[in-house]
Design a protein around this motif. Structure first.
Motif, PDB file in Angstrom:
ATOM      1  N   LYS A 211       0.844  -1.198   0.000  1.00 35.54           N
ATOM      2  CA  LYS A 211       0.000   0.000   0.000  1.00 35.54           C
ATOM      3  C   LYS A 211       0.878   1.246   0.000  1.00 35.54           C
ATOM      4  N   GLU A 212       1.880   1.220   0.865  1.00 39.46           N
ATOM      5  CA  GLU A 212       2.767   2.373   0.982  1.00 39.46           C
ATOM      6  C   GLU A 212       3.481   2.635  -0.351  1.00 39.46           C
ATOM      7  N   ARG A 213       3.998   1.545  -0.943  1.00 37.76           N
ATOM      8  CA  ARG A 213       4.703   1.684  -2.222  1.00 37.76           C
ATOM      9  C   ARG A 213       3.755   2.227  -3.287  1.00 37.76           C
ATOM     10  N   LEU A 214       2.522   1.699  -3.299  1.00 33.63           N
ATOM     11  CA  LEU A 214       1.555   2.145  -4.307  1.00 33.63           C
ATOM     12  C   LEU A 214       1.217   3.618  -4.121  1.00 33.63           C
ATOM     13  N   ARG A 215       1.097   4.028  -2.850  1.00 40.65           N
ATOM     14  CA  ARG A 215       0.814   5.447  -2.589  1.00 40.65           C
ATOM     15  C   ARG A 215       1.922   6.325  -3.177  1.00 40.65           C
ATOM     16  N   ARG A 216       3.176   5.875  -2.930  1.00 40.04           N
ATOM     17  CA  ARG A 216       4.316   6.644  -3.466  1.00 40.04           C
ATOM     18  C   ARG A 216       4.277   6.680  -4.995  1.00 40.04           C
ATOM     19  N   GLU A 217       3.990   5.535  -5.589  1.00 43.79           N
ATOM     20  CA  GLU A 217       3.966   5.451  -7.057  1.00 43.79           C
ATOM     21  C   GLU A 217       2.867   6.329  -7.634  1.00 43.79           C
ATOM     22  N   ILE A 218       1.687   6.291  -6.946  1.00 38.16           N
ATOM     23  CA  ILE A 218       0.575   7.126  -7.420  1.00 38.16           C
ATOM     24  C   ILE A 218       0.966   8.602  -7.357  1.00 38.16           C
ATOM     25  N   ALA A 219       1.583   8.967  -6.228  1.00 31.90           N
ATOM     26  CA  ALA A 219       2.008  10.362  -6.056  1.00 31.90           C
ATOM     27  C   ALA A 219       2.997  10.731  -7.159  1.00 31.90           C
ATOM     28  N   PHE A 220       3.917   9.807  -7.438  1.00 32.30           N
ATOM     29  CA  PHE A 220       4.922  10.058  -8.477  1.00 32.30           C
ATOM     30  C   PHE A 220       4.250  10.235  -9.832  1.00 32.30           C
ATOM     31  N   LEU A 221       3.298   9.320 -10.121  1.00 35.82           N
ATOM     32  CA  LEU A 221       2.598   9.396 -11.407  1.00 35.82           C
ATOM     33  C   LEU A 221       1.804  10.696 -11.527  1.00 35.82           C
ATOM     34  N   GLU A 222       1.136  11.070 -10.429  1.00 28.93           N
ATOM     35  CA  GLU A 222       0.351  12.306 -10.449  1.00 28.93           C
ATOM     36  C   GLU A 222       1.255  13.495 -10.701  1.00 28.93           C
ATOM     37  N   ALA A 223       2.422  13.481 -10.023  1.00 30.30           N
ATOM     38  CA  ALA A 223       3.391  14.578 -10.183  1.00 30.30           C
ATOM     39  C   ALA A 223       3.858  14.628 -11.633  1.00 30.30           C
ATOM     40  N   ALA A 224       4.118  13.451 -12.186  1.00 36.12           N
ATOM     41  CA  ALA A 224       4.580  13.374 -13.572  1.00 36.12           C
ATOM     42  C   ALA A 224       3.505  13.905 -14.513  1.00 36.12           C
ATOM     43  N   GLU A 225       2.250  13.534 -14.217  1.00 40.18           N
ATOM     44  CA  GLU A 225       1.127  13.994 -15.049  1.00 40.18           C
ATOM     45  C   GLU A 225       1.009  15.510 -15.008  1.00 40.18           C
ATOM     46  N   GLU A 226       1.113  16.033 -13.782  1.00 37.22           N
ATOM     47  CA  GLU A 226       1.009  17.486 -13.609  1.00 37.22           C
ATOM     48  C   GLU A 226       2.117  18.177 -14.401  1.00 37.22           C
ATOM     49  N   GLU A 227       3.333  17.612 -14.311  1.00 33.03           N
ATOM     50  CA  GLU A 227       4.487  18.174 -15.005  1.00 33.03           C
ATOM     51  C   GLU A 227       4.217  18.201 -16.514  1.00 33.03           C
ATOM     52  N   GLU A 228       3.672  17.062 -16.981  1.00 32.06           N
ATOM     53  CA  GLU A 228       3.364  16.937 -18.404  1.00 32.06           C
ATOM     54  C   GLU A 228       2.365  17.998 -18.823  1.00 32.06           C
ATOM     55  N   GLU A 229       1.313  18.171 -17.959  1.00 31.89           N
ATOM     56  CA  GLU A 229       0.282  19.160 -18.259  1.00 31.89           C
ATOM     57  C   GLU A 229       0.885  20.554 -18.298  1.00 31.89           C
ATOM     58  N   GLU A 230       1.773  20.812 -17.322  1.00 31.46           N
ATOM     59  CA  GLU A 230       2.442  22.123 -17.291  1.00 31.46           C
ATOM     60  C   GLU A 230       3.235  22.340 -18.575  1.00 31.46           C
ATOM     61  N   ASP A 231       3.921  21.279 -18.959  1.00 33.65           N
ATOM     62  CA  ASP A 231       4.718  21.359 -20.194  1.00 33.65           C
ATOM     63  C   ASP A 231       3.813  21.709 -21.377  1.00 33.65           C
ATOM     64  N   ASN A 232       2.666  20.989 -21.404  1.00 30.94           N
ATOM     65  CA  ASN A 232       1.730  21.238 -22.496  1.00 30.94           C
ATOM     66  C   ASN A 232       1.260  22.675 -22.511  1.00 30.94           C
ATOM     67  N   GLU A 233       0.926  23.141 -21.281  1.00 31.21           N
ATOM     68  CA  GLU A 233       0.446  24.516 -21.154  1.00 31.21           C
ATOM     69  C   GLU A 233       1.514  25.500 -21.642  1.00 31.21           C
ATOM     70  N   LEU A 234       2.738  25.205 -21.202  1.00 32.31           N
ATOM     71  CA  LEU A 234       3.843  26.092 -21.590  1.00 32.31           C
ATOM     72  C   LEU A 234       4.019  26.108 -23.111  1.00 32.31           C
ATOM     73  N   GLN A 235       3.946  24.871 -23.666  1.00 31.20           N
ATOM     74  CA  GLN A 235       4.098  24.763 -25.112  1.00 31.20           C
ATOM     75  C   GLN A 235       3.003  25.551 -25.822  1.00 31.20           C
ATOM     76  N   PHE A 236       1.771  25.440 -25.223  1.00 26.81           N
ATOM     77  CA  PHE A 236       0.639  26.137 -25.823  1.00 26.81           C
ATOM     78  C   PHE A 236       0.860  27.655 -25.799  1.00 26.81           C
ATOM     79  N   LEU A 237       1.430  28.094 -24.676  1.00 33.56           N
ATOM     80  CA  LEU A 237       1.644  29.528 -24.514  1.00 33.56           C
ATOM     81  C   LEU A 237       2.726  30.064 -25.452  1.00 33.56           C
ATOM     82  N   ARG A 238       3.687  29.240 -25.757  1.00 33.96           N
ATOM     83  CA  ARG A 238       4.774  29.704 -26.634  1.00 33.96           C
ATOM     84  C   ARG A 238       4.350  30.016 -28.048  1.00 33.96           C
TER      85      ARG A 238
END
Ligand SMILES: [Zn+2]
Length: 238
Positions: A211-238
């Motif tokens: 459970k603990e490992r999965l929580r960490r992985e989920i958090a990591f994936l969510e962070a990665a997703e957010e980063e990706e979205e930010e990247d997309n947003e940035l790309q859109f803004l450029r």
């Protein structure tokens, strides 16, 4: 003969005179009134004493002989007597009998009152005990209901956890493309802390570890997703 008769008459008159003299002794006005005047001992009928100092009666009583009252018509106050008891002194004996029977009645009343009190106390005690038994049964029933509710809650919680775990495993599998082995691959591991064998998965993880490992992985994936979205947003803004 006539002299004899005369002497007899004079003797008789003398006797009469003497008797009347002794009888009228209490009529002297200078003396206090005789308390016995017109009264007699109601035990023996004598006019010179009261019954409480009746020598005849008390002597008979002391020698344990029945007191024989004198024949009626000797000045004795007549009393109603029960048949067969005429030869005994009614007053003193009936007083004794009455006081004895009063005492018996009193003892009997006390005995019955005590018995009634014991009965009432016993009944009250039984009532109290019955109420306590009922209260105890109700308490136990309530506790049993509470335990059942808690067990049910735990069961539901475990089902939710298992389902969540399953969903998370599926999600991770989808995300990572790695196949997570099914529960059949579970092994057991000795846990030093709890000194129990605990279920482990193919990675040697307990459910809590996983459970603990999965929580960490989920958090990591969510962070990665957010980063990706930010990247997309940035790309859109450029
Ligand atoms: Zn007397």
């Amino acid at each position: 003969m006539s002299s004899a008769s005369g002497s007899e008459t004079s003797g008789g008159a003398g006797g009469k005179k003497e008797a009347s003299g002794s009888g009228s002794g209490g009529q002297l006005p200078s003396y206090p009134r005789n308390p016995m005047a017109g009264r007699t001992c109601y035990k023996c009928g004598d006019p010179d004493h009261f019954a409480n100092v009746c020598k005849e009666y008390w002597e008979a009583k002391e020698s344990n002989k029945p007191f024989v009252s004198p024949p009626l018509g000797t000045g004795r106050i007549e009393r109603t007597m029960a048949p067969g008891s005429e030869r005994r002194s009614l007053s003193a004996d009936s007083y004794t009998v009455r006081s004895e029977s009063d005492e018996m009645n009193r003892l009997m009343r006390e005995y019955l009152a005590r018995k009634e009190q014991v009965r009432v106390e016993k009944m009250e005690k039984e009532k109290r005990e019955e109420a306590e038994r009922e209260a105890e049964a109700a308490r136990q029933e309530k506790a049993r209901g509470k335990l059942e509710k808690e067990a049910e809650k735990k069961r539901e919680q475990k089902e939710r956890d298992d389902q969540l775990l399953y969903l998370v495993r599926m999600e991770i599998q989808r995300e990572t493309g790695k196949k997570i082995e099914s529960e059949e691959s579970e092994t057991r591991k000795y846990d030093r802390k709890t000194r129990k064998h605990v279920k482990t998965n193919e990675r040697g993880e307990t459910i809590e570890n996983e459970k603990e490992r999965l929580r960490r992985e989920i958090a990591f994936l969510e962070a990665a997703e957010e980063e990706e979205e930010e990247d997309n947003e940035l790309q859109f803004l450029r």
